[in-house]
Scaffold this motif. Structure first.
Motif, short mmCIF file in Angstrom:
data_model
loop_
_atom_site.label_atom_id
_atom_site.label_comp_id
_atom_site.label_asym_id
_atom_site.label_seq_id
_atom_site.Cartn_x
_atom_site.Cartn_y
_atom_site.Cartn_z
N SER A 179 0.83 5.09 -8.67
CA SER A 179 0.30 4.05 -7.82
C SER A 179 -0.90 3.58 -8.81
CB SER A 179 -0.65 4.30 -6.57
OG SER A 179 -2.17 4.87 -6.69
N VAL A 180 -1.43 4.10 -9.49
CA VAL A 180 -2.10 3.65 -10.46
C VAL A 180 -1.59 3.63 -12.44
CG1 VAL A 180 -4.20 3.68 -11.81
CG2 VAL A 180 -4.16 4.40 -8.96
N TYR A 191 -7.79 6.98 1.68
CA TYR A 191 -7.66 5.99 0.37
C TYR A 191 -7.57 6.08 -0.45
CZ TYR A 191 -10.07 3.17 4.47
OH TYR A 191 -9.58 2.74 6.46
N TYR A 228 0.28 9.88 -5.47
CA TYR A 228 -1.42 9.27 -6.26
C TYR A 228 -1.20 8.67 -7.49
CZ TYR A 228 -2.11 10.75 -0.86
OH TYR A 228 -2.90 11.36 0.20
N GLU A 281 -5.47 5.74 -3.01
CA GLU A 281 -5.32 4.36 -3.61
C GLU A 281 -6.47 3.83 -4.82
OE1 GLU A 281 -2.41 3.23 -0.23
OE2 GLU A 281 -4.80 3.87 -0.22
N GLN A 282 -7.45 4.12 -3.80
CA GLN A 282 -8.43 3.61 -4.48
C GLN A 282 -9.28 3.91 -5.18
OE1 GLN A 282 -7.38 2.74 -1.23
NE2 GLN A 282 -9.01 1.14 -0.31
N MET A 330 0.88 -1.51 0.12
CA MET A 330 -0.09 -0.17 0.29
C MET A 330 0.95 1.05 -0.37
SD MET A 330 -3.24 -1.28 -0.17
CE MET A 330 -3.85 0.48 0.73
N LEU A 331 0.26 2.14 -0.34
CA LEU A 331 1.26 2.97 -0.27
C LEU A 331 1.38 4.19 0.37
CD1 LEU A 331 2.08 5.53 -2.42
CD2 LEU A 331 0.45 6.61 -2.68
#
Length: 218
Positions: A175-176, A122, A172, A124-125, A1-2
């Protein structure tokens, strides 16, 4: 997780819906910041685009003389969103409780977020969702200053410098898989931060991180 668990913590861990229960008909940033942001939107978001204004309020700061195909709003206060005349439709949702947008895949040309990214626990999501709803070639623009509700900002944001916050938002996007052409805009304030906090004039610093959806998420 970031982010680690403690980096997601808030000084006030109560339900965000309660904190934003009463409308705040203020802009949170100064006129200089707003002018820069509106100019950025004018330059980067073409007319007739479908725009998702995420974590919005009673104003969107999009140029009022530009015709957009659709502007979807989101936030935590129904009264604020109802007063926003630029929105064609809106929904209320706590993104720290539910990270899934009620929006179709590849349905927007642009996603914008103004002075609110610091409250995401959150990211990342959420940034994966931003990617999902963007069309290929669509852009996301996240802008922020040095102002915040300290009790609701996550520790990863509160406990670092303004320069590090720019890098945090950039991470962020990174991360995708599939976000690309990530760029940053930095316009620092000439007034020391402690004088700003004391209300002794000066201008708000302007920061923006911009990314493009390059390819389908795998």
């Amino acid at each position: 997780m970031l982010l680690k668990a403690d980096q997601r913590d808030k000084l006030d861990p109560s339900d965000d819906q309660l904190f934003y229960n009463s409308p705040r008909f203020v802009t949170h940033v100064d006129e200089g910041f707003i002018a820069l942001l509106t100019r950025l939107y004018r330059d980067r978001i073409p007319p007739n685009s479908r725009v998702f204004d995420m974590m919005s309020s009673w104003v969107s700061h999009l140029p009022s003389d530009v015709k957009y195909a659709h502007i979807e709003g989101h936030g935590l206060n129904d009264e604020e969103l109802a007063r926003n005349k630029q929105l064609n439709h809106y929904f209320v949702q706590n993104l720290n409780e539910n990270q899934t947008f009620p929006l179709k895949d590849c349905s927007f040309d642009a996603v914008v977020n103004t002075v609110s990214v610091q409250y995401l626990q959150y990211p990342e999501q959420i940034f994966a969702e931003v990617y999902r709803v963007l069309k290929p070639g669509g852009i996301a623009i996240f802008s922020f200053s040095n102002r915040m509700f300290h009790q609701k900002a996550i520790a990863a944001w509160r406990d670092t410098s303004e320069a590090s916050r720019v890098q945090l938002v950039k991470s962020y996007f990174e991360s995708v898989p599939g976000f690309g052409n990530i760029e940053t805009i930095v316009q620092k304030s000439e007034t020391p931060a402690f004088l700003q906090m004391m209300g002794m004039g000066g201008n708000d610093p302007f920061y923006a991180v911009i990314a493009e959806r390059m390819q389908p998420l795998t």
